[in-house]
Design a protein around this motif. Structure first.
Motif, mmCIF file in Angstrom:
data_model
loop_
_atom_site.group_PDB
_atom_site.id
_atom_site.type_symbol
_atom_site.label_atom_id
_atom_site.label_comp_id
_atom_site.label_asym_id
_atom_site.label_seq_id
_atom_site.Cartn_x
_atom_site.Cartn_y
_atom_site.Cartn_z
ATOM 1 N N GLU A 71 0.832 -1.195 0.000
ATOM 2 C CA GLU A 71 0.000 0.000 0.000
ATOM 3 C C GLU A 71 0.873 1.254 0.000
ATOM 4 O O GLU A 71 1.798 1.383 0.798
ATOM 5 C CB GLU A 71 -0.901 0.004 1.241
ATOM 6 C CG GLU A 71 -1.913 1.142 1.262
ATOM 7 C CD GLU A 71 -2.835 1.077 2.469
ATOM 8 O OE1 GLU A 71 -3.612 2.027 2.652
ATOM 9 O OE2 GLU A 71 -2.774 0.070 3.203
ATOM 10 N N ARG A 141 -2.466 -5.186 -3.482
ATOM 11 C CA ARG A 141 -2.099 -4.393 -2.305
ATOM 12 C C ARG A 141 -1.862 -2.923 -2.659
ATOM 13 O O ARG A 141 -1.791 -2.070 -1.777
ATOM 14 C CB ARG A 141 -0.841 -4.957 -1.637
ATOM 15 C CG ARG A 141 -1.042 -6.314 -0.976
ATOM 16 C CD ARG A 141 0.228 -6.781 -0.305
ATOM 17 N NE ARG A 141 0.047 -8.059 0.357
ATOM 18 C CZ ARG A 141 -0.370 -8.199 1.616
ATOM 19 N NH1 ARG A 141 -0.646 -7.123 2.323
ATOM 20 N NH2 ARG A 141 -0.504 -9.401 2.145
ATOM 21 N N ASP A 143 -2.700 0.712 -5.096
ATOM 22 C CA ASP A 143 -3.918 1.469 -5.354
ATOM 23 C C ASP A 143 -4.056 1.754 -6.850
ATOM 24 O O ASP A 143 -3.184 1.416 -7.659
ATOM 25 C CB ASP A 143 -3.942 2.768 -4.548
ATOM 26 C CG ASP A 143 -2.636 3.561 -4.688
ATOM 27 O OD1 ASP A 143 -1.954 3.389 -5.716
ATOM 28 O OD2 ASP A 143 -2.318 4.338 -3.781
#
Length: 302
Positions: A71, A141, A143
């Motif tokens: 992330e 994981r 974006d």
């Protein structure tokens, strides 16, 4: 090694590295190699998605480059960074010597000598052994902005560095993307890839995998291990064990010199196959015996 010329050749090639796969997966791997298309693999954790990239790199004699997603991962972290400490040393050295020509210094500071290559840029570089295998692991994981950036990289196999320009791969890397499907990956990215869902193997396939990865395990113990894990996956637990856990458990049992399963041995080693305390708690006591009895019953001839 040259890329395989048939689906059967893919299965044989991967089997030589200890990776056992079915014909459906071998077919999509063959097409990915033949057509030069990225391969997108989805499935539960521990079913062998990452291992396929490792097996391909080993069997083809190619370099494996892994981009582990997380992330907040952005383009600069995935492509390149400038070596800031080295740049500062160069600036101080130039100032101390009195040769601080601003324009010349700027060109030197943003030259390849100070460039730190990250996985995507590294994968674009030529290699004497052939195009590398680029593993973009656990893409789910990241974006959406990072996915959008990948569209250029996977469409044209090139990346752009503002200070240096566009760098294009002389030969496209072999790209494997994996996802545990914690979120949906955008269709625009999937369209650029061949897709395959990697499911839990059936009993015979998993037994074959265990023989390949833990050949020292006795046949009877291997069959009990696989039957128990297969039965365990039908239970209402938070995280079902993958093939990786099956292999780990077998190696733990071998380290303990276990000849055959028992409820006591299962309770003592549940941490090798289950990773959540709530799941482990469910399998304590009589539940372990029940599952073991059902697993053994499934092995008896009809």
């Amino acid at each position: 090694m040259q890329t395989p010329e048939s689906i059967d050749a893919v299965q044989t090639m991967l089997a030589e590295t200890g990776y056992v796969c079915g014909r459906a997966l071998a077919t999509v791997v063959f097409l990915s190699l033949k057509l030069g298309r990225p391969l997108f693999l989805e499935g539960e954790a521990g079913v062998g998605k990452t291992e396929i990239a490792k097996a391909l790199a080993a069997s083809l004699g190619r370099k494996l480059i892994r981009l582990q997603c997380y992330e907040g991962l952005d383009a600069s972290s995935a492509v390149y960074e400038w070596n800031f400490p080295a740049q500062m040393i160069a600036i101080r050295t130039a100032e101390a010597s009195g040769n601080a020509d601003r324009e010349m210094l700027q060109r030197e500071l943003f030259s390849p000598d100070f460039l730190v290559e990250r996985p995507l840029l590294e994968a674009m570089r030529p290699d004497e052994n052939g195009a590398p295998v680029l593993l973009i692991d656990e893409l789910d994981r990241t974006d959406e902005p990072f996915e959008a950036f990948l569209l250029e990289a996977l469409s044209d196999f090139q990346v752009t560095i503002p200070e240096l320009g566009t760098i294009k791969a002389p030969e496209p890397p072999i790209v494997i993307l994996t996802s545990n499907r914690t979120r949906e990956v955008h269709d625009a990215l999937k369209r650029r890839c061949l897709y395959h869902w990697v499911d839990y193997p059936d009993f015979n396939r998993e037994l074959e995998i265990l023989h390949a990865r833990a050949p020292e395990a006795a046949a009877t113990l291997s069959r009990e291990i696989v039957a128990f894990v297969q039965r365990l996956r039908t239970e209402d637990i938070f995280k079902k064990p993958g093939v990786a856990e099956t292999i780990d458990w077998a190696k733990c049992l071998l380290a303990l010199d276990v000849i055959d399963l028992s409820p006591e041995v299962i309770s003592d080693t549940l941490g090798a196959i289950l990773k959540y305390q709530d799941d482990i708690q469910k399998l304590q006591g009589s539940e372990a015996k029940r599952l073991l009895d059902e697993a053994r019953a499934s092995l008896e001839p009809a």
